[in-house]
Design an enzyme around this catalytic site. Structure first.
Site, mmCIF file in Angstrom:
data_model
loop_
_atom_site.group_PDB
_atom_site.id
_atom_site.type_symbol
_atom_site.label_atom_id
_atom_site.label_comp_id
_atom_site.label_asym_id
_atom_site.label_seq_id
_atom_site.Cartn_x
_atom_site.Cartn_y
_atom_site.Cartn_z
ATOM 1 N N PHE A 11 -8.934 7.352 -7.916
ATOM 2 C CA PHE A 11 -10.068 8.263 -8.131
ATOM 3 C C PHE A 11 -9.737 9.715 -7.758
ATOM 4 N N PHE A 77 -2.153 10.432 -1.317
ATOM 5 C CA PHE A 77 -3.484 9.838 -1.509
ATOM 6 C C PHE A 77 -3.452 8.314 -1.461
ATOM 7 N N THR A 120 -9.666 10.357 6.017
ATOM 8 C CA THR A 120 -11.111 10.164 5.889
ATOM 9 C C THR A 120 -11.836 10.495 7.190
ATOM 10 N N ASP A 121 -13.118 10.842 7.067
ATOM 11 C CA ASP A 121 -13.938 11.077 8.270
ATOM 12 C C ASP A 121 -14.224 9.776 9.022
ATOM 13 N N GLU A 122 -13.963 8.625 8.367
ATOM 14 C CA GLU A 122 -14.283 7.345 9.013
ATOM 15 C C GLU A 122 -13.423 7.068 10.233
ATOM 16 N N TYR A 147 -10.309 -1.024 7.215
ATOM 17 C CA TYR A 147 -9.934 0.157 6.414
ATOM 18 C C TYR A 147 -9.777 1.381 7.309
ATOM 19 N N SER A 148 -10.846 1.721 8.059
ATOM 20 C CA SER A 148 -10.792 2.983 8.804
ATOM 21 C C SER A 148 -9.779 2.927 9.947
ATOM 22 N N LYS A 151 -6.464 3.691 8.409
ATOM 23 C CA LYS A 151 -6.369 5.130 8.106
ATOM 24 C C LYS A 151 -6.143 5.912 9.411
ATOM 25 N N ILE A 188 -21.919 4.812 -5.547
ATOM 26 C CA ILE A 188 -22.586 5.554 -6.632
ATOM 27 C C ILE A 188 -22.224 4.988 -8.011
ATOM 28 N N ARG A 211 -24.415 9.256 4.503
ATOM 29 C CA ARG A 211 -23.074 9.676 4.110
ATOM 30 C C ARG A 211 -23.152 11.159 3.758
ATOM 31 N N ASN A 246 -28.682 6.460 2.119
ATOM 32 C CA ASN A 246 -28.404 5.714 0.887
ATOM 33 C C ASN A 246 -29.658 5.521 0.047
HETATM 34 P P1 NAD Z 1 -8.656 4.680 -4.862
HETATM 35 O O1 NAD Z 1 -8.754 3.293 -4.324
HETATM 36 O O2 NAD Z 1 -9.514 5.068 -6.018
HETATM 37 O O3 NAD Z 1 -7.142 4.979 -5.313
HETATM 38 C C1 NAD Z 1 -6.046 4.560 -4.540
HETATM 39 C C2 NAD Z 1 -4.799 4.645 -5.423
HETATM 40 O O4 NAD Z 1 -3.667 4.266 -4.619
HETATM 41 C C3 NAD Z 1 -4.834 3.702 -6.633
HETATM 42 O O5 NAD Z 1 -4.381 4.365 -7.791
HETATM 43 C C4 NAD Z 1 -3.857 2.587 -6.230
HETATM 44 O O6 NAD Z 1 -3.226 1.969 -7.360
HETATM 45 C C5 NAD Z 1 -2.872 3.342 -5.363
HETATM 46 N N1 NAD Z 1 -2.181 2.460 -4.409
HETATM 47 C C6 NAD Z 1 -2.744 1.537 -3.591
HETATM 48 N N2 NAD Z 1 -1.777 0.896 -2.891
HETATM 49 C C7 NAD Z 1 -0.594 1.464 -3.256
HETATM 50 C C8 NAD Z 1 0.748 1.246 -2.864
HETATM 51 N N3 NAD Z 1 1.078 0.311 -1.944
HETATM 52 N N4 NAD Z 1 1.710 2.008 -3.431
HETATM 53 C C9 NAD Z 1 1.391 2.949 -4.369
HETATM 54 N N5 NAD Z 1 0.136 3.176 -4.788
HETATM 55 C C10 NAD Z 1 -0.848 2.442 -4.232
HETATM 56 O O7 NAD Z 1 -8.878 5.636 -3.625
HETATM 57 P P2 NAD Z 1 -9.582 7.070 -3.544
HETATM 58 O O8 NAD Z 1 -11.027 6.880 -3.328
HETATM 59 O O9 NAD Z 1 -9.082 7.908 -4.641
HETATM 60 O O10 NAD Z 1 -8.954 7.587 -2.164
HETATM 61 C C11 NAD Z 1 -7.728 8.310 -2.147
HETATM 62 C C12 NAD Z 1 -7.407 8.713 -0.727
HETATM 63 O O11 NAD Z 1 -8.455 9.525 -0.221
HETATM 64 C C13 NAD Z 1 -7.279 7.557 0.247
HETATM 65 O O12 NAD Z 1 -6.224 7.853 1.134
HETATM 66 C C14 NAD Z 1 -8.606 7.520 0.975
HETATM 67 O O13 NAD Z 1 -8.463 6.989 2.267
HETATM 68 C C15 NAD Z 1 -8.944 8.990 1.009
HETATM 69 N N6 NAD Z 1 -10.373 9.338 1.069
HETATM 70 C C16 NAD Z 1 -11.252 8.822 0.168
HETATM 71 C C17 NAD Z 1 -12.588 9.229 0.202
HETATM 72 C C18 NAD Z 1 -13.594 8.711 -0.816
HETATM 73 O O14 NAD Z 1 -14.774 9.027 -0.703
HETATM 74 N N7 NAD Z 1 -13.193 7.959 -1.827
HETATM 75 C C19 NAD Z 1 -13.016 10.142 1.172
HETATM 76 C C20 NAD Z 1 -12.077 10.635 2.100
HETATM 77 C C21 NAD Z 1 -10.759 10.239 2.030
HETATM 78 O O1 DAU Z 2 -16.397 8.678 4.350
HETATM 79 C C1 DAU Z 2 -15.283 8.603 3.520
HETATM 80 C C2 DAU Z 2 -15.140 7.199 2.962
HETATM 81 O O2 DAU Z 2 -16.169 7.051 1.983
HETATM 82 C C3 DAU Z 2 -13.770 6.933 2.343
HETATM 83 O O3 DAU Z 2 -12.816 6.961 3.365
HETATM 84 C C4 DAU Z 2 -13.731 5.569 1.651
HETATM 85 O O4 DAU Z 2 -12.487 5.402 0.989
HETATM 86 C C5 DAU Z 2 -14.851 5.520 0.640
HETATM 87 O O5 DAU Z 2 -14.894 4.234 0.026
HETATM 88 C C6 DAU Z 2 -16.193 5.811 1.325
HETATM 89 O O6 DAU Z 2 -16.532 4.750 2.251
HETATM 90 P P1 DAU Z 2 -18.025 4.153 2.341
HETATM 91 O O7 DAU Z 2 -17.918 2.797 2.922
HETATM 92 O O8 DAU Z 2 -18.955 5.123 2.960
HETATM 93 O O9 DAU Z 2 -18.354 4.108 0.743
HETATM 94 P P2 DAU Z 2 -19.060 3.021 -0.185
HETATM 95 O O10 DAU Z 2 -19.126 3.650 -1.539
HETATM 96 O O11 DAU Z 2 -18.446 1.682 -0.089
HETATM 97 O O12 DAU Z 2 -20.537 2.942 0.411
HETATM 98 C C7 DAU Z 2 -21.327 4.094 0.632
HETATM 99 C C8 DAU Z 2 -22.604 3.640 1.348
HETATM 100 O O13 DAU Z 2 -23.400 2.870 0.442
HETATM 101 C C9 DAU Z 2 -22.349 2.762 2.548
HETATM 102 O O14 DAU Z 2 -23.322 3.071 3.548
HETATM 103 C C10 DAU Z 2 -22.595 1.331 2.023
HETATM 104 C C11 DAU Z 2 -23.644 1.554 0.978
HETATM 105 N N1 DAU Z 2 -23.661 0.624 -0.192
HETATM 106 C C12 DAU Z 2 -22.484 0.394 -0.846
HETATM 107 C C13 DAU Z 2 -22.444 -0.406 -1.972
HETATM 108 C C14 DAU Z 2 -21.151 -0.684 -2.697
HETATM 109 C C15 DAU Z 2 -24.863 0.109 -0.660
HETATM 110 O O15 DAU Z 2 -25.948 0.345 -0.093
HETATM 111 N N2 DAU Z 2 -24.847 -0.682 -1.787
HETATM 112 C C16 DAU Z 2 -23.681 -0.956 -2.455
HETATM 113 O O16 DAU Z 2 -23.735 -1.670 -3.483
#
Ligand code: NAD
Ligand code: DAU
Length: 331
Positions: A11, A77, A120-122, A147-148, A151, A188, A211, A246
């Site tokens: 993503f 990433f 991540t902030d987590e 996960y967190s 990280k 979302i 969040r 949420n």
């Molecule tokens: P995502 O799950 O959408 O994408 C992760 C990508 O990493 C995928 O393309 C996957 O194929 C690749 N990947 C996984 N394992 C791998 C491996 N062993 N070798 C090579 N590639 C691999 O994740 P995202 O939401 O895009 O998050 C990206 C980064 O940002 C992560 O480090 C996550 O912790 C951090 N982050 C995410 C959020 C969020 O809200 N999504 C917020 C803060 C930080």
């Molecule tokens: O804060 C940064 C983090 O945000 C990133 O490090 C993670 O990679 C990313 O996945 C995200 O983590 P969350 O656990 O906060 O995100 P998620 O989208 O899984 O859920 C957001 C909130 O919504 C959480 O409080 C759980 C809730 N939720 C989630 C799902 C999937 C629901 O209420 N219903 C749902 O169906």
């Protein structure tokens, strides 16, 4: 500049590659991605002729050593990123987030390449709903989930390699991202694609959890700011003052679909569910001059809804399996 982006088919990584190709034509981009269930080649289709995609694992030391040796900058990433998955099977999180980061750090150390670590902030745990405090770079680490915690461990590896071996690294810890190309397991896009299918949104527990939402373009513009202006060895928190619970997000989505505010279902809560995240991004804003652009959440959300409506071919193949996984976990 030769840039290696790990996780560039996910993503945030794919959005980062799009931004880089659009705004920095002098940068040669190579993506290293294992194309797990969360990675999708088609997320890079619009820039395919400008980017080299290497399908491989960040724990593959030989491959990582070669690719890092051919780069001037690594932006890391790649991760297992979904909390719910980490509760059913933590191993891939240990493998990728810890061993993968270690493997990259060893290559960066050997070749003397600049490294930016995406986190991540987590890692800071959670805040009470009525606590006026926000996370800063001085908040103690206190992660809750597999996960967190992995990280958090990866951040600590980066800090140790910077201090002990002098690698040229920066770290950023960002809050929850939204925008195009986000996997439909996440909150979302799961609700948007449910609504497109005529299924009610699914809210964990009471929906009180907060969040701090940021548009993915703002996250990625901040990452480029840190790469260009950040101090080596420093940690920067990225956030856009987007706190929402949420329930409010579900109501905003229902509004975008022209449906009643209470047209959703409550489902089983997440184990260990963090209550609230909130970012103080003043260090990034005051010291590096970064500002977010997408500050109107409702219009950012509407644009995201429109993107999922227009790009069903991108998400549809994952929908059934994603919902089956949630059904098995009671969500
Ligand atoms: P995502 O799950 O959408 O994408 C992760 C990508 O990493 C995928 O393309 C996957 O194929 C690749 N990947 C996984 N394992 C791998 C491996 N062993 N070798 C090579 N590639 C691999 O994740 P995202 O939401 O895009 O998050 C990206 C980064 O940002 C992560 O480090 C996550 O912790 C951090 N982050 C995410 C959020 C969020 O809200 N999504 C917020 C803060 C930080
Ligand atoms: O804060 C940064 C983090 O945000 C990133 O490090 C993670 O990679 C990313 O996945 C995200 O983590 P969350 O656990 O906060 O995100 P998620 O989208 O899984 O859920 C957001 C909130 O919504 C959480 O409080 C759980 C809730 N939720 C989630 C799902 C999937 C629901 O209420 N219903 C749902 O169906």
């Amino acid at each position: 500049m030769r840039l290696l982006v790990t996780g560039g088919a996910g993503f945030i990584g794919s959005n980062f590659v799009h931004l880089t190709v659009r705004e920095r034509p002098d940068v040669q981009v190579t993506v290293l991605d294992a194309l797990t269930y969360a990675g999708d080649k088609t997320s890079l289709a619009p820039v395919a002729d400008k980017v080299t995609l290497v399908e491989g694992d960040i724990t593959d030391a030989e491959l990582v050593d070669r690719l890092v040796g051919e780069s001037d900058l690594v932006v890391h990433f790649a991760a297992e990123s979904h909390n719910d998955n980490s509760l059913t099977n933590p191993w891939p999180f240990v493998h990728t987030n810890l061993i993968g980061t270690y493997t990259l750090l060893e290559a960066v150390r050997k070749h003397g390449v600049r490294f930016h670590h995406i986190s991540t902030d987590e890692v800071y745990g959670d805040l009470e709903l009525d606590d006026p405090a926000k996370f800063t770079a001085d908040t103690p680490y206190n992660p809750s989930s597999p996960y967190s915690s992995t990280k958090a461990g990866s951040d600590l590896l980066v800090r140790a390699w910077a201090r002990s071996f002098g690698i040229q690294a920066t770290i950023s810890n960002c809050s929850n991202n939204y925008g195009p190309y986000q996997h439909i397991e996440k909150f979302i896009p799961r609700q948007i694609t449910n609504l497109i299918d005529g299924i009610k949104p699914r809210l964990y527990g009471k929906g009180e959890n907060v969040r701090d939402w940021i548009h993915v373009e703002d996250h990625n513009s901040a990452v480029w700011t840190i790469i260009e202006k950040g101090q080596i060895g420093e940690t920067y928190l990225i956030g856009a003052d987007g706190e929402k619970n949420n329930l409010e997000v579900v109501e905003a989505l229902l509004e975008a679909f022209g449906l009643a505010k209470d047209d959703f279902d409550h489902v089983k809560d997440r184990a260990g569910h963090d209550l609230r995240y909130a970012i103080d991004s003043s260090k990034l804003r005051d010291e590096l001059g970064w500002e977010p652009k997408y500050t109107d959440f409702q219009s950012g959300l509407q644009a995201t809804v429109d993107w999922y409506k227009a790009n069903e071919a991108w998400w549809r193949p994952a929908k059934e399996a994603t919902e089956a996984k949630y059904a098995a976990a009671g969500h």
